[in-house]
Design a protein around this motif. Structure first.
Motif, mmCIF file in Angstrom:
data_model
loop_
_atom_site.group_PDB
_atom_site.id
_atom_site.type_symbol
_atom_site.label_atom_id
_atom_site.label_comp_id
_atom_site.label_asym_id
_atom_site.label_seq_id
_atom_site.Cartn_x
_atom_site.Cartn_y
_atom_site.Cartn_z
ATOM 1 N N MET A 1 0.828 -1.205 0.000
ATOM 2 C CA MET A 1 0.000 0.000 0.000
ATOM 3 C C MET A 1 0.867 1.261 0.000
ATOM 4 O O MET A 1 0.667 2.172 -0.762
ATOM 5 N N THR A 2 1.869 1.279 0.890
ATOM 6 C CA THR A 2 2.757 2.441 0.920
ATOM 7 C C THR A 2 3.970 2.185 0.029
ATOM 8 O O THR A 2 4.438 1.046 -0.072
ATOM 9 N N PRO A 3 4.480 3.237 -0.626
ATOM 10 C CA PRO A 3 5.639 3.042 -1.509
ATOM 11 C C PRO A 3 6.868 2.689 -0.689
ATOM 12 O O PRO A 3 6.959 3.046 0.478
ATOM 13 N N PRO A 4 7.846 1.952 -1.300
ATOM 14 C CA PRO A 4 9.062 1.612 -0.554
ATOM 15 C C PRO A 4 9.823 2.884 -0.193
ATOM 16 O O PRO A 4 9.822 3.851 -0.946
ATOM 17 N N GLN B 143 7.069 8.750 5.084
ATOM 18 C CA GLN B 143 6.503 7.774 6.019
ATOM 19 C C GLN B 143 6.745 8.160 7.476
ATOM 20 O O GLN B 143 7.050 7.316 8.326
#
Lengths: 353, 353
Positions: A1-4, B143
């Motif tokens: 879901m979240t980008p690396p 993040q």
């Protein structure tokens, strides 16, 4: 879901791309003049191409600077302190410094001491220091650039900027006397605050010089809050001879006095003159129209930030103590306006606003 | 005049005194469990004897943590935001985190983006995000632990906590309708703010469901300030048929409306009912006695800080969006109290306060 998570470019990556040493990249980043224009340009291009952001911790390690200025505030709910903080924040940001705000209500002194000892800040603005402030002691001990704003201590071992609180209080006493008041009341904050001490001393000195005094029953000391003002007015109204003129050492206290008068079916100025201190924006609201002693807050803050910057730039000079004049701003709460000759109304209307 | 700068003990000095390697000192400082109790005790003694304070930059380099939480605030002069900040500051400090406060008025978005990109903060509480907030984008991109407090965005890619602004506005419309009002006015802030949008949408939906509407002339949109409230009331009073009930999306706007009514020799509720939103402490002051929609601010902030701590501790879970109920608190500005049967006065008096 979240980008690396993206890998951050390091100064090594920048050095490789620019074809220079890592030390050279560091010299460019810290603004060292011993770098040729050609090299500076190659490094700048590499920085831009790699979208390099120096890590603040890494930069602080190298330069010894964090760009952060600690700001110790006292009570957050006093509208004057909010206006002061807004001005401090505006001025610091304009000087490319980052305000880090602590509130005394929430262990500011301890947090400030921690930040000072751990070199987390480059300088500190104390707006709530008492002579026993641990943050002030730590700042002096570490020779950190320090300015006391709106507070003074007796020993002048650091820069201090404030209003002439003594003179402000003195003139309120004279104003009451000039207008025939003899039953005088006062509501003040804690004597821990230099502002309270100076305003009260000035007011008492002014009364003394006019042959007046405050009876013990017409005096209330408490925390600087609306509730203290309410409690004071309620007590005064129960007296056989309530004071006809009350000085409060803060607008916030005066708002409480005015509200309690209204709640009791009385009003300022008809039943009691009320004068505050600070001339906050709220003093001008229709509900209060409070006569108040104005402090030149913009000028105070501007000077404080200038003094701090001088220290940050390494100026060697003895500490300065700057005291700015205050002036009484008369509004409805002391009825002065009602006494003004009406004939001039059309003239003054054109000037106002 | 000033004492010579004390030499700071380094972790090397500590290592020498404790008879261990510098790496071991570092392991003790970062709480590594692979250190024997004996070694830990020797290092602790050496740290104490040398009065060692880890440099915050050095520690941030090692642990990757600064202990600082960015708090982005919008307008500093809105009393609700001050109450929220007081609560945020109290909760963060209690959790051993350091609030770093930025104000939108002074380039907060840019400062926050810088701090995020340079890893100067461990997490961020945004109380003023719009869906186009650069700080929010940067936080998501890196993040970084992030919580939106008192603001929501449509896409739920981070934790969000707020009051039920839509429902709050809706109930004010019903309250006006239930009490026979048909000429309705509204004063609102910028549509950039999610709170304004939701409160206005709720209010309009409520009016619609009651068969009511707002005429264009009884509506003013502006910055959230006392002055906007004053301007709105002055405009409404010039209308042939002024609204009899006005909803403002913020208490601060309502104080302006009440003051302008008073300045014009009118008053709330006699000439106009006035309802605010936020139920600030000032709403309860005698001068205003403002009916207002209460947001459970303590609960909101407590949940927001808990969510942030979960993220800081590495919790892997989908983002949460938590909406808390609001409730209308009735005071003098809507005259409801005056309509209450007087016979019960003695009973209720014992309960109140």
């Amino acid at each position: 879901m979240t980008p690396p998570r993206k890998k951050r470019p390091t100064s090594y990556d920048v050095a490789v791309r620019a074809g220079v040493s890592q030390a050279t990249v560091s010299r460019v980043l810290t603004g060292n003049v011993k770098v040729s224009d050609d090299v500076r340009e190659r490094v700048a291009r590499a920085l831009a191409e790699l979208d390099y952001e120096p890590n603040s911790a890494a930069r602080a390690m190298k330069t010894g600077h964090t760009g952060q200025i600690g700001v110790v505030m006292s009570a957050i709910t006093n509208p004057f302190h909010q206006e002061m903080l807004r001005e401090v924040s505006r001025r610091l940001v304009a000087a490319n410094l980052h305000p880090v705000v602590w509130y005394l209500d929430h262990g500011a002194d301890e947090l400030a001491v921690q930040a000072i000892r751990q070199r987390g800040i480059d300088g500190i603005l104390l707006t709530s220091a008492t002579s026993s402030s641990a943050a002030l002691e730590a700042a002096i001990d570490k020779q950190l650039p320090t300015v006391l704003l709106h507070r003074t201590v007796d020993d002048s071992f650091c820069d201090q900027v404030g209003g002439d609180n003594f003179r402000g209080g003195y003139e309120v006493a004279q104003y009451f006397s000039d207008n025939g008041h003899t039953r005088i009341g006062m509501v003040t904050g804690s004597l821990m605050l230099s502002t309270t001490r100076e305003r009260e001393r000035g007011f008492r000195a002014g009364l003394y010089d006019c042959g007046l005094d405050i009876s013990e029953q017409s005096m209330l000391r408490g925390e600087v809050s609306h509730a203290t003002g309410v409690a004071a007015a309620e007590r005064f109204l129960r007296l056989d001879d309530p004071p006809t003129a009350v000085f409060t050492t803060s607008d916030l206290l005066a708002f409480g006095v005015i509200d309690a008068l209204e709640a009791a079916g009385r009003s300022a100025p008809e039943d009691m003159w009320v004068v505050g201190f600070d001339n906050t924006e709220m003093a001008d609201w229709t509900s209060f129209q409070l006569t108040s002693v104005d402090q030149p807050i913009r000028e105070m803050v501007s000077i404080a930030v200038d003094l701090l910057r001088e220290q940050l730039e390494g100026a060697k000079r003895p500490p300065k103590k700057i005291v700015l004049p205050c002036k009484l701003v008369v509004r409805r709460s002391t009825a002065h306006v009602a006494f003004a000759p009406r004939a001039h109304a059309s003239e003054t209307a054109a000037d106002s606003k």
